[in-house]
Motif scaffolding. Structure first.
Motif, mmCIF file in Angstrom:
data_model
loop_
_atom_site.group_PDB
_atom_site.id
_atom_site.type_symbol
_atom_site.label_atom_id
_atom_site.label_comp_id
_atom_site.label_asym_id
_atom_site.label_seq_id
_atom_site.Cartn_x
_atom_site.Cartn_y
_atom_site.Cartn_z
ATOM 1 N N GLY A 243 0.836 -1.201 0.000
ATOM 2 C CA GLY A 243 0.000 0.000 0.000
ATOM 3 C C GLY A 243 0.871 1.252 0.000
ATOM 4 O O GLY A 243 0.619 2.209 -0.742
ATOM 5 N N ALA A 244 1.939 1.244 0.817
ATOM 6 C CA ALA A 244 2.841 2.401 0.891
ATOM 7 C C ALA A 244 3.527 2.614 -0.455
ATOM 8 O O ALA A 244 3.712 3.756 -0.888
ATOM 9 N N PHE A 245 3.896 1.523 -1.126
ATOM 10 C CA PHE A 245 4.576 1.640 -2.427
ATOM 11 C C PHE A 245 3.651 2.310 -3.443
ATOM 12 O O PHE A 245 4.024 3.285 -4.098
ATOM 13 N N PHE A 246 2.443 1.799 -3.530
ATOM 14 C CA PHE A 246 1.469 2.331 -4.473
ATOM 15 C C PHE A 246 1.164 3.804 -4.141
ATOM 16 O O PHE A 246 1.187 4.670 -5.020
ATOM 17 N N ALA A 247 0.901 4.069 -2.863
ATOM 18 C CA ALA A 247 0.544 5.433 -2.450
ATOM 19 C C ALA A 247 1.708 6.398 -2.681
ATOM 20 O O ALA A 247 1.503 7.542 -3.101
ATOM 21 N N ALA A 248 2.952 5.951 -2.421
ATOM 22 C CA ALA A 248 4.105 6.833 -2.586
ATOM 23 C C ALA A 248 4.244 7.253 -4.046
ATOM 24 O O ALA A 248 4.523 8.419 -4.342
ATOM 25 N N LEU A 249 4.022 6.318 -4.971
ATOM 26 C CA LEU A 249 4.125 6.661 -6.391
ATOM 27 C C LEU A 249 3.033 7.665 -6.779
ATOM 28 O O LEU A 249 3.299 8.655 -7.461
ATOM 29 N N VAL A 250 1.814 7.413 -6.319
ATOM 30 C CA VAL A 250 0.704 8.315 -6.650
ATOM 31 C C VAL A 250 0.959 9.704 -6.066
ATOM 32 O O VAL A 250 0.824 10.721 -6.750
ATOM 33 N N ILE A 251 1.364 9.746 -4.792
ATOM 34 C CA ILE A 251 1.593 11.038 -4.132
ATOM 35 C C ILE A 251 2.786 11.751 -4.789
ATOM 36 O O ILE A 251 2.748 12.960 -5.011
ATOM 37 N N GLY A 252 3.818 11.001 -5.119
ATOM 38 C CA GLY A 252 5.005 11.590 -5.756
ATOM 39 C C GLY A 252 4.646 12.240 -7.074
ATOM 40 O O GLY A 252 5.013 13.392 -7.344
ATOM 41 N N VAL A 253 3.898 11.528 -7.910
ATOM 42 C CA VAL A 253 3.503 12.065 -9.221
ATOM 43 C C VAL A 253 2.549 13.243 -9.036
ATOM 44 O O VAL A 253 2.709 14.298 -9.674
ATOM 45 N N ALA A 254 1.559 13.100 -8.142
ATOM 46 C CA ALA A 254 0.576 14.169 -7.929
ATOM 47 C C ALA A 254 1.268 15.434 -7.427
ATOM 48 O O ALA A 254 0.981 16.542 -7.904
ATOM 49 N N ASP A 255 2.188 15.265 -6.485
ATOM 50 C CA ASP A 255 2.891 16.420 -5.908
ATOM 51 C C ASP A 255 3.710 17.126 -6.994
ATOM 52 O O ASP A 255 3.680 18.359 -7.112
ATOM 53 N N THR A 256 4.429 16.344 -7.798
ATOM 54 C CA THR A 256 5.288 16.931 -8.832
ATOM 55 C C THR A 256 4.460 17.616 -9.921
ATOM 56 O O THR A 256 4.761 18.745 -10.323
ATOM 57 N N LEU A 257 3.412 16.940 -10.371
ATOM 58 C CA LEU A 257 2.589 17.529 -11.434
ATOM 59 C C LEU A 257 1.872 18.786 -10.947
ATOM 60 O O LEU A 257 1.783 19.766 -11.676
ATOM 61 N N ALA A 258 1.375 18.739 -9.705
ATOM 62 C CA ALA A 258 0.643 19.896 -9.184
ATOM 63 C C ALA A 258 1.558 21.118 -9.119
ATOM 64 O O ALA A 258 1.143 22.234 -9.429
ATOM 65 N N ARG A 259 2.822 20.905 -8.751
ATOM 66 C CA ARG A 259 3.762 22.032 -8.676
ATOM 67 C C ARG A 259 3.978 22.669 -10.053
ATOM 68 O O ARG A 259 4.190 23.873 -10.159
ATOM 69 N N ASP A 260 3.937 21.843 -11.099
ATOM 70 C CA ASP A 260 4.196 22.359 -12.440
ATOM 71 C C ASP A 260 2.949 22.889 -13.130
ATOM 72 O O ASP A 260 2.974 23.927 -13.770
ATOM 73 N N LEU A 261 1.879 22.128 -12.987
ATOM 74 C CA LEU A 261 0.676 22.477 -13.749
ATOM 75 C C LEU A 261 -0.154 23.549 -13.059
ATOM 76 O O LEU A 261 -0.639 24.471 -13.700
ATOM 77 N N VAL A 262 -0.357 23.407 -11.760
ATOM 78 C CA VAL A 262 -1.179 24.371 -11.009
ATOM 79 C C VAL A 262 -0.444 24.761 -9.725
ATOM 80 O O VAL A 262 -0.807 24.314 -8.646
ATOM 81 N N PRO A 263 0.577 25.607 -9.855
ATOM 82 C CA PRO A 263 1.413 25.921 -8.691
ATOM 83 C C PRO A 263 0.610 26.443 -7.489
ATOM 84 O O PRO A 263 0.939 26.126 -6.347
ATOM 85 N N ALA A 264 -0.452 27.177 -7.757
ATOM 86 C CA ALA A 264 -1.229 27.744 -6.651
ATOM 87 C C ALA A 264 -1.914 26.648 -5.848
ATOM 88 O O ALA A 264 -2.242 26.813 -4.675
ATOM 89 N N PHE A 265 -2.090 25.498 -6.493
ATOM 90 C CA PHE A 265 -2.841 24.396 -5.933
ATOM 91 C C PHE A 265 -1.912 23.347 -5.301
ATOM 92 O O PHE A 265 -2.337 22.428 -4.612
ATOM 93 N N ALA A 266 -0.582 23.545 -5.543
ATOM 94 C CA ALA A 266 0.400 22.514 -5.189
ATOM 95 C C ALA A 266 0.372 22.136 -3.707
ATOM 96 O O ALA A 266 0.512 20.958 -3.359
ATOM 97 N N GLY A 267 0.152 23.136 -2.846
ATOM 98 C CA GLY A 267 0.208 22.881 -1.408
ATOM 99 C C GLY A 267 -0.887 21.961 -0.904
ATOM 100 O O GLY A 267 -0.734 21.322 0.137
ATOM 101 N N VAL A 268 -2.016 21.915 -1.624
ATOM 102 C CA VAL A 268 -3.151 21.144 -1.104
ATOM 103 C C VAL A 268 -3.418 19.853 -1.881
ATOM 104 O O VAL A 268 -4.211 19.023 -1.439
ATOM 105 N N ALA A 269 -2.744 19.684 -3.025
ATOM 106 C CA ALA A 269 -3.062 18.534 -3.898
ATOM 107 C C ALA A 269 -2.978 17.204 -3.152
ATOM 108 O O ALA A 269 -3.908 16.393 -3.200
#
Lengths: 290, 234
Positions: A243-269
């Motif tokens: 579960g941690a492996f799967f979640a870490a990949l999802v959170i890692g991608v979501a965090d990185t994409l949010a910073r690039d695509l919607v920086p204003a939204f990055a903190g809460v994604a």
């Protein structure tokens, strides 16, 4: 934004997620098996990173620094478990939070006294101190990042093997599920706790050391990684490595994409993801539904 | 016969709630003892106290003649007793849901024992890869017995041995317990079926309000069913 650039960011996100897994996998097992809310887990990451920077300077080589820092982090974790953590396993979570928060402050102060409060960078070690050219419109991709991702994948596989194919892994899973019964079969759960604690802390230290040539070291590393790791533990399900492996990949991608695509939204994604996971699968994304 | 286990004036309970009050009894090597009583009288608590799962508040806990009460301060009494041959099979059988049957077994036993137990309990043969929560109640009980017997325990404690099992599976369990008795295996059994228990046990202890109130032999209980009726409120 081109499709290639998006793919590159997904790759960066996976790299971020794989490193996060090294920290969060240990945190999840410590939480699941020992029942301890360890806010100081991020401090092992921080020490791994700072020791990598410092010891690389002292020894003149990152590769010499790496085993030394791993031994130091493991010894530190061993000492903390014997001197402190083993006395609070059966105490309420408030005691864990207060004690480990105090530890966070102490360890950060120790870091500040040992070194300083500046930002330091570290070159990627040879032979990986180069970048791949991906094309005219795309940034170069550091080889170190690929090496680290590959190594983290190997480690994840190794952890999966340890957890699902060995008697040690079965005993840990038994202890997570029901400590009283595991003890009742003669399994030495305090020794398991110690091994899992030291293993988890060392993996966090390793993650810090692997991240340093890309991310540099600075004060506050501990809190940054800790918060994301707790999100991973909640999304993945407490005590579940897969579960941690799967979640870490999802959170890692979501965090990185949010910073690039919607920086204003990055903190809460990532917190929105956690919220969704808590509503949808409160026992972890890979947990069976009751 | 050498004394295996003894509780002297044993008191314990959960949180602030006392369950066992000054319980006094012993188990000898090779002996089969049944613990009977109405619901809530402390049978499970008594088994947990015997196995070291629950520390004594006062009184003495003797194992193989040595007082182990002082060990509770350091913890790990259940582990110590388990490694020295005292195993408790709790009412839920103690099979880990997220481990396969094989992993459950190998927590304490090796490959050689697996082959032995497969011969003894053929019903396990095609169940090894099933997860703990995929096993039926009877399979869980048999796996639990196989796991415990693989380490040749000196004393087995069996809580609600046939509870929730179909009559056919329950009969199989009684048959296994009968074989164990004939082989000289010491065990303590808790079960609602007192008639079957009376045919199996050397001694029957009646527990009421956390105390042993009467001790009879299995033969006496069979000859005088009114004893059971009196204590079990039948």
């Amino acid at each position: 934004m081109s499709f290639e650039f998006l793919l590159l960011q997904v790759l960066n996100g996976l790299h971020h997620g794989l490193l996060l897994f090294l920290v969060a996998g240990g945190l999840s097992l410590i939480f699941g098996l020992l029942g301890v809310v360890n806010l100081a887990h991020g401090s092992f990451y921080m020490f791994g990173a700072w020791l990598a920077w410092w010891a690389s300077g002292v020894f003149g080589s990152y590769w010499l620094a790496l085993p030394v820092l791993l031994v130091l982090v493991a010894l530190g974790a061993f000492g903390l478990e014997r001197a402190l953590f083993r006395y609070i396993y059966d105490k309420p979570h408030l005691v864990h939070v207060l004690l480990t928060y105090g530890l966070v402050l102490l360890l950060d102060e120790a870091r500040s006294l040992l070194w300083d409060d500046d930002v330091h960078g570290l070159e990627a070690p040879p032979p990986f101190a180069r970048s791949l050219e991906l094309g005219e419109d795309l940034p170069d991709y550091p080889v170190w990042r690929l090496v680290v991702s590959g190594f983290c994948l190997l480690l994840a596989l190794g952890l999966w093997w340890l957890s699902s194919r060995t008697r040690f892994g079965a005993a840990v899973r038994a202890g997570v599920e029901r400590r009283e019964m595991a003890e009742g079969l003669g399994i030495d759960t305090p020794r398991l706790f110690l091994l899992v604690f030291v293993l988890g802390a060392t993996l966090a230290g390793l993650a810090g050391a692997l991240a340093t040539p890309i991310a540099s070291v600075y004060p506050g590393l501990d809190a940054q990684v800790l918060i994301l790791s707790f999100v991973v533990v909640v999304v993945g399900g407490i005590g579940s490595l897969s579960g941690a492996f799967f979640a870490a990949l999802v959170i890692g991608v979501a965090d990185t994409l949010a910073r690039d695509l919607v920086p204003a939204f990055a903190g809460v994604a990532v917190y929105l993801l956690m919220f969704a996971a808590l509503v949808w699968r409160p026992e972890g994304v890979l947990a069976k539904r009751n | 016969m050498a004394r295996l286990l003894e509780l002297r004036r044993a008191c314990t309970g959960y949180g602030q709630l006392p369950i066992l009050h000054s319980a006094d009894f012993h188990i000898d090597e090779g002996e089969v003892v049944a613990l009977l009583g109405r619901n809530g009288m402390g049978k499970t608590t008594c088994l947990k106290a015997m196995a070291g799962w629950l520390g004594l508040w006062s009184g003495q806990h003797l194992w193989r003649g040595a007082d182990i009460s002082h060990k509770y301060k350091r913890g790990g009494v259940a582990r110590y007793l388990a490694r020295d041959g005292l195993l408790l099979i709790p009412e839920d059988r103690g099979i880990f849901a997220r481990l396969t049957a094989e992993e459950n077994f190998h927590l304490i036993a090796g490959q050689k024992q697996k082959a032995e137990m497969e011969l003894r309990f053929p019903e396990l043969r095609d169940k090894w890869q099933t997860m703990g929560d995929g096993l039926s109640g009877g399979e869980r009980q048999i796996l639990s017995l196989a796991r415990a017997l693989s380490v040749h325990p000196s004393l087995l404690l069996l809580d609600e041995t046939t509870e929730g099992l179909s009559p056919r599976v329950a009969e199989r369990i009684w048959q296994i317990l009968d074989e164990l008795r004939k082989a000289g295996q010491a065990f303590v059994v808790v079960d609602k079926n007192w008639q079957r228990v009376a045919t199996l046990a050397d001694r029957v202890l009646f527990l009421a309000k956390g105390q042993i109130v009467e001790s009879v032999t299995g033969n006496e209980l069979r000859a005088h069913p009114e004893i059971a009726e009196r204590h079990l409120g039948l």
